[in-house]
Design a protein around this motif. Structure first.
Motif, PDB file in Angstrom:
ATOM      1  N   ARG A 108       3.013 -24.558  43.157  1.00  0.00           N
ATOM      2  CA  ARG A 108       2.462 -23.224  43.420  1.00  0.00           C
ATOM      3  C   ARG A 108       2.646 -22.257  42.257  1.00  0.00           C
ATOM      4  NH1 ARG A 108       4.337 -22.325  49.661  1.00  0.00           N
ATOM      5  NH2 ARG A 108       3.255 -24.155  50.470  1.00  0.00           N
ATOM      6  N   LYS A 109       3.317 -22.699  41.209  1.00  0.00           N
ATOM      7  CA  LYS A 109       3.565 -21.820  40.060  1.00  0.00           C
ATOM      8  C   LYS A 109       3.079 -22.484  38.777  1.00  0.00           C
ATOM      9  CE  LYS A 109       7.589 -19.358  41.803  1.00  0.00           C
ATOM     10  NZ  LYS A 109       9.005 -19.049  41.568  1.00  0.00           N
ATOM     11  N   ILE A 110       2.646 -21.634  37.865  1.00  0.00           N
ATOM     12  CA  ILE A 110       2.290 -22.089  36.515  1.00  0.00           C
ATOM     13  C   ILE A 110       3.566 -22.056  35.687  1.00  0.00           C
ATOM     14  CG2 ILE A 110       0.946 -21.502  34.447  1.00  0.00           C
ATOM     15  CD1 ILE A 110      -0.747 -22.565  36.823  1.00  0.00           C
ATOM     16  N   ASP A 111       3.767 -23.068  34.855  1.00  0.00           N
ATOM     17  CA  ASP A 111       4.936 -23.085  33.979  1.00  0.00           C
ATOM     18  C   ASP A 111       4.881 -21.848  33.084  1.00  0.00           C
ATOM     19  OD1 ASP A 111       6.719 -23.672  31.733  1.00  0.00           O
ATOM     20  OD2 ASP A 111       6.829 -25.674  32.611  1.00  0.00           O
ATOM     21  N   PRO A 112       5.946 -21.056  33.037  1.00  0.00           N
ATOM     22  CA  PRO A 112       5.934 -19.825  32.231  1.00  0.00           C
ATOM     23  C   PRO A 112       5.599 -20.046  30.754  1.00  0.00           C
ATOM     24  CG  PRO A 112       7.939 -19.948  33.559  1.00  0.00           C
ATOM     25  CD  PRO A 112       7.202 -21.244  33.739  1.00  0.00           C
ATOM     26  N   ARG A 113       5.840 -21.254  30.227  1.00  0.00           N
ATOM     27  CA  ARG A 113       5.464 -21.537  28.832  1.00  0.00           C
ATOM     28  C   ARG A 113       3.957 -21.377  28.633  1.00  0.00           C
ATOM     29  NH1 ARG A 113       9.265 -26.718  28.845  1.00  0.00           N
ATOM     30  NH2 ARG A 113       8.256 -26.818  30.860  1.00  0.00           N
ATOM     31  N   TYR A 114       3.197 -21.655  29.702  1.00  0.00           N
ATOM     32  CA  TYR A 114       1.735 -21.636  29.607  1.00  0.00           C
ATOM     33  C   TYR A 114       1.119 -20.334  30.071  1.00  0.00           C
ATOM     34  CZ  TYR A 114       2.671 -26.621  29.195  1.00  0.00           C
ATOM     35  OH  TYR A 114       3.163 -27.827  28.810  1.00  0.00           O
ATOM     36  N   GLY A 115       1.831 -19.583  30.889  1.00  0.00           N
ATOM     37  CA  GLY A 115       1.273 -18.332  31.383  1.00  0.00           C
ATOM     38  C   GLY A 115       1.621 -18.092  32.835  1.00  0.00           C
ATOM     39  N   THR A 116       0.683 -17.511  33.545  1.00  0.00           N
ATOM     40  CA  THR A 116       0.903 -17.098  34.931  1.00  0.00           C
ATOM     41  C   THR A 116      -0.243 -17.583  35.816  1.00  0.00           C
ATOM     42  OG1 THR A 116      -0.345 -15.048  34.659  1.00  0.00           O
ATOM     43  CG2 THR A 116       2.032 -14.970  34.111  1.00  0.00           C
ATOM     44  N   VAL A 117      -0.076 -17.387  37.112  1.00  0.00           N
ATOM     45  CA  VAL A 117      -1.163 -17.695  38.055  1.00  0.00           C
ATOM     46  C   VAL A 117      -2.371 -16.813  37.721  1.00  0.00           C
ATOM     47  CG1 VAL A 117      -1.869 -17.614  40.478  1.00  0.00           C
ATOM     48  CG2 VAL A 117       0.366 -18.559  39.870  1.00  0.00           C
ATOM     49  N   ALA A 118      -2.134 -15.564  37.347  1.00  0.00           N
ATOM     50  CA  ALA A 118      -3.241 -14.681  36.953  1.00  0.00           C
ATOM     51  C   ALA A 118      -3.996 -15.263  35.758  1.00  0.00           C
ATOM     52  CB  ALA A 118      -2.713 -13.286  36.634  1.00  0.00           C
ATOM     53  N   ASP A 119      -3.284 -15.890  34.827  1.00  0.00           N
ATOM     54  CA  ASP A 119      -3.939 -16.516  33.672  1.00  0.00           C
ATOM     55  C   ASP A 119      -4.824 -17.683  34.096  1.00  0.00           C
ATOM     56  OD1 ASP A 119      -2.784 -14.803  31.749  1.00  0.00           O
ATOM     57  OD2 ASP A 119      -0.999 -16.075  31.597  1.00  0.00           O
ATOM     58  N   ILE A 120      -4.356 -18.496  35.029  1.00  0.00           N
ATOM     59  CA  ILE A 120      -5.182 -19.638  35.465  1.00  0.00           C
ATOM     60  C   ILE A 120      -6.397 -19.134  36.224  1.00  0.00           C
ATOM     61  CG2 ILE A 120      -4.092 -20.247  37.675  1.00  0.00           C
ATOM     62  CD1 ILE A 120      -5.123 -22.831  35.114  1.00  0.00           C
ATOM     63  N   GLU A 121      -6.220 -18.073  37.002  1.00  0.00           N
ATOM     64  CA  GLU A 121      -7.365 -17.485  37.712  1.00  0.00           C
ATOM     65  C   GLU A 121      -8.394 -16.941  36.723  1.00  0.00           C
ATOM     66  OE1 GLU A 121      -5.355 -14.743  40.316  1.00  0.00           O
ATOM     67  OE2 GLU A 121      -5.029 -16.294  41.852  1.00  0.00           O
ATOM     68  N   LEU A 122      -7.931 -16.297  35.642  1.00  0.00           N
ATOM     69  CA  LEU A 122      -8.838 -15.803  34.607  1.00  0.00           C
ATOM     70  C   LEU A 122      -9.528 -16.965  33.903  1.00  0.00           C
ATOM     71  CD1 LEU A 122     -10.091 -13.541  32.942  1.00  0.00           C
ATOM     72  CD2 LEU A 122      -8.018 -13.566  31.496  1.00  0.00           C
ATOM     73  N   LEU A 123      -8.804 -18.045  33.629  1.00  0.00           N
ATOM     74  CA  LEU A 123      -9.410 -19.226  33.012  1.00  0.00           C
ATOM     75  C   LEU A 123     -10.529 -19.777  33.891  1.00  0.00           C
ATOM     76  CD1 LEU A 123      -9.522 -21.458  30.839  1.00  0.00           C
ATOM     77  CD2 LEU A 123      -7.743 -22.664  32.139  1.00  0.00           C
ATOM     78  N   ILE A 124     -10.273 -19.885  35.188  1.00  0.00           N
ATOM     79  CA  ILE A 124     -11.290 -20.397  36.116  1.00  0.00           C
ATOM     80  C   ILE A 124     -12.536 -19.511  36.079  1.00  0.00           C
ATOM     81  CG2 ILE A 124     -11.823 -20.753  38.568  1.00  0.00           C
ATOM     82  CD1 ILE A 124      -8.768 -21.510  38.875  1.00  0.00           C
ATOM     83  N   ARG A 125     -12.343 -18.205  36.178  1.00  0.00           N
ATOM     84  CA  ARG A 125     -13.485 -17.267  36.160  1.00  0.00           C
ATOM     85  C   ARG A 125     -14.236 -17.328  34.822  1.00  0.00           C
ATOM     86  NH1 ARG A 125      -9.664 -13.877  38.354  1.00  0.00           N
ATOM     87  NH2 ARG A 125      -9.526 -12.656  36.424  1.00  0.00           N
TER      88      ARG A 125
END
Length: 191
Positions: A81-98
């Protein structure tokens, strides 16, 4: 199960999207470092979307970027349920998807469901006792005892080998049983 190949002469329009797609795999740690910490990250991937589009990429296959102790390149997930902090945040993955969606690039997330990290809360619960509700979420077995001379020696349940090296079974003294790990000992297999 393997999927049948389209018949010779099958029109491109009659195929599934993935049969003709250019799929680009990205290992986040080594793709693009956006903040100078030495690790690639999700903002780095986002910054290269126009480049991916110019290459004709139809889909990005993203290697695991979930929280992980990183024993096996992120394939030992400790929290889905979490993104590894080395890579970013859940908000970052949501932005990547969009952002990918805006340029008609699909995202395929590499989801590891064969095993977890031994740091995952499910495994910690499973390991806590033989009667825990999550005990059977992993594969546990009693070992064997053999006598060599005057000494009784504990051995794994069978001779299965890990893909990495050594036995596929790891002894857990707390419950006096072995758990199965087809990869690293820190990657117990889900049942």
């Amino acid at each position: 199960m393997s999927l049948p190949l389209p018949a010779t002469g099958t029109k491109r329009a009659d195929r599934h999207w993935w049969q003709t797609a250019c799929i680009y795999q990205i290992y986040p740690a080594s793709f693009k470092d956006s903040n100078g910490d030495g690790f690639g990250d999700l903002p780095g991937i986002i910054s290269k979307i126009d480049h991916l589009k110019s290459l004709g990429v139809n889909a990005v296959w993203l290697s695991p970027c979930y929280e992980s102790p990183n024993v096996d390149g992120g394939y030992d997930i400790s929290n889905y349920r979490k993104i590894d902090p080395r890579y970013g945040t859940v908000a970052d993955i949501e932005l990547l998807i969009r952002s990918l969606d805006e340029v008609n690039i699909r995202l395929i997330m590499d989801l590891v469901v064969n095993h977890t990290s031994d740091q995952h809360e499910w495994f910690r619960e499973s390991r806590s006792s033989k009667t825990n509700a999550k005990r059977d979420w992993y594969i546990w077995r009693k070992g064997k005892s053999i006598t060599i001379g005057n000494e009784c020696v504990r051995t794994p349940p069978n001779n299965w080998k890990s893909q990495f090296q050594g036995s596929a079974w790891e002894y857990d003294a707390h419950t006096d049983e072995y758990y199965l790990h087809l990869f690293a000992a820190q990657q117990p297999d889900l049942n």
